[in-house]
Write an enzyme that holds these catalytic residues in place. Structure first.
Site, short mmCIF file in Angstrom:
data_model
loop_
_atom_site.label_atom_id
_atom_site.label_comp_id
_atom_site.label_asym_id
_atom_site.label_seq_id
_atom_site.Cartn_x
_atom_site.Cartn_y
_atom_site.Cartn_z
N ARG A 187 18.02 1.04 -117.46
CA ARG A 187 17.84 2.46 -117.82
C ARG A 187 17.44 2.50 -119.30
O ARG A 187 17.42 1.48 -119.98
CB ARG A 187 19.09 3.32 -117.51
CG ARG A 187 20.42 2.65 -117.48
CD ARG A 187 20.94 2.25 -118.81
NE ARG A 187 20.79 3.32 -119.75
CZ ARG A 187 20.73 3.18 -121.05
NH1 ARG A 187 20.78 1.97 -121.59
NH2 ARG A 187 20.60 4.20 -121.86
N ASP A 200 13.56 10.40 -124.15
CA ASP A 200 12.87 9.95 -122.93
C ASP A 200 11.45 10.48 -122.85
O ASP A 200 10.58 9.88 -122.21
CB ASP A 200 13.65 10.37 -121.69
CG ASP A 200 14.95 9.59 -121.63
OD1 ASP A 200 15.91 10.01 -122.29
OD2 ASP A 200 14.96 8.54 -120.96
#
Ligand code: MRU
Length: 369
Positions: A53, A248
């Site tokens: 992740r 992100d």
């Protein structure tokens, strides 16, 4: 980075076994477990279920996924259409981090230049490794640029401890080496600056409590885990000098998508006149989106991640139900912090303001007119 004296990355290609190897981040800090990925389905599972992740690492994993697609399609099936379809499946595995489509598209477009299957496989491997090295270099530079901010605070405080607050894990586990938000911390620590990090636990998956605290502690950086709602109180009492988080996906106008809860930290920092910086490589910018709030896709995950908490009990990793299984739960994985709450960006090219003009100046080749 070194773990107990041994150099390790969260992902690498093991040429002797012909597999991609990853650190399974679901079971850290309890266990350092290495998992082998052999095909596109396993790559997709690792991204979806968060064995891996963090935006840059998701991108690199996707790049290796495109490489495995080229390896596994075989001479007779490796045509443009089948490769593009496999790459699309990889890109669809998580929606928010822009690094994923960026990296997969980059490998895919290079592969398509190859004529034979062998040529395509070789091109894919080289390109995936190039992307991994590019992210390492980006993070190293982010550390160098972010260091100057921490040095300045340390100087103003006459050398007493610089208290940094961070959210989630934007460390080397999320980025191959150094991390984004953590890179300035490691650089400051290496320079002998006295720093201490407040680590938001980051519910529901506790990336802060499990991963950031593990990384920082292994390196020797002083840190303290805090419940997610503690940051505002610490800021009101002068216990935070600077907030540094990762991202992100950030729009070319400066709106920042990051782990859910980031927005609340930015609001509290704004209210208390505390600098709020976002550390990110150019690969996490979305040069097509103007309005982050309306246009960045926000992932919604399984509500069971809220109902259960993962922990270490009786010598093994277990999921514990913390409410009634039948109660409603909602699990948005990210939120968007509007640019007006961001003091600045720490990028591989330097520190800049969070607005379209500054980003155009910093990255003239990418921005739209
Ligand atoms: O859901 P995750 O753990 O993939 O979310 C990660 C984050 O929100 C990080 O802060 C972000 O990817 C920046 S990583 C350099």
């Amino acid at each position: 980075m070194k773990v107990d004296g041994k150099d390790i990355r969260p992902i690498w290609f093991d040429s002797s076994e012909g597999v991609v190897k990853i650190i399974d981040q679901r079971v850290l800090p309890y266990e350092l477990k290495i998992v082998a990925l052999k095909n596109v389905d396993e790559i997709i599972k690792a991204i979806k279920e968060m064995y891996v992740r963090g935006a840059p690492l998701i991108g690199v994993t996707g790049a290796y996924g495109a490489f495995l697609a080229a390896c596994n399609l075989g001479e007779e099936n490796i045509n443009d259409e089948s490769l593009i379809n496999e790459c699309k499946r990889i890109k669809d595995s998580r929606p928010t981090a822009i690094n994923l489509p960026w990296a997969v598209d980059r490998v895919c477009s290079q592969i398509l230049k190859g004529k034979t299957a062998a040529e395509r496989i070789e091109i894919a491997k080289i390109e995936a490794e190039k992307i991994a090295d590019f992210e390492v270099d980006n993070c190293k530079r982010i550390g160098e640029h972010g260091l100057s901010l921490l040095e300045k605070i340390s100087l103003n405080k006459k050398g007493s401890t610089v208290n940094i607050l961070t959210h989630c894990n934007a460390g080397w586990l999320a980025c191959i080496e150094y991390g984004t938000a953590t890179a300035p911390m490691y650089a400051a620590y290496d320079k002998g600056i006295d720093i201490h990090v407040w680590v938001d636990e980051t519910r529901p998956l506790n990336q802060g409590a499990r991963l950031t605290a593990w990384e920082l502690s292994k390196y020797g950086v002083k840190n303290t885990i805090i419940p997610d709602n503690t940051g505002g109180h610490l800021m009101q009492h002068g216990m935070v000098d600077i907030v540094i988080v990762g991202s992100d996906r950030t729009t070319y106008t400066g709106d920042v998508a990051n782990k859910i809860g980031t927005y609340l930290k930015a609001l509290a920092a704004h209210d208390n006149n505390i600098p709020f910086y976002v550390a990110l490589p150019s690969t996490s910018f979305d040069w097509t989106i103007r309005n982050g709030l309306s246009d960045i896709p926000i992932e919604k995950r399984n509500p069971d991640e809220v109902r259960y908490i993962k922990g270490f009990h009786n010598g093994k990793v277990e999921d514990i139900l913390i409410t009634n299984q039948s109660y409603n739960a909602l699990n948005f994985a990210f939120d968007v912090t509007p640019s007006r709450l961001v003091t600045g960006f720490i990028t591989e090219r330097g520190v800049c303001n969070a607005n379209e003009e500054s980003l155009k100046f910093m990255f003239p080749e990418n921005t739209k007119n």
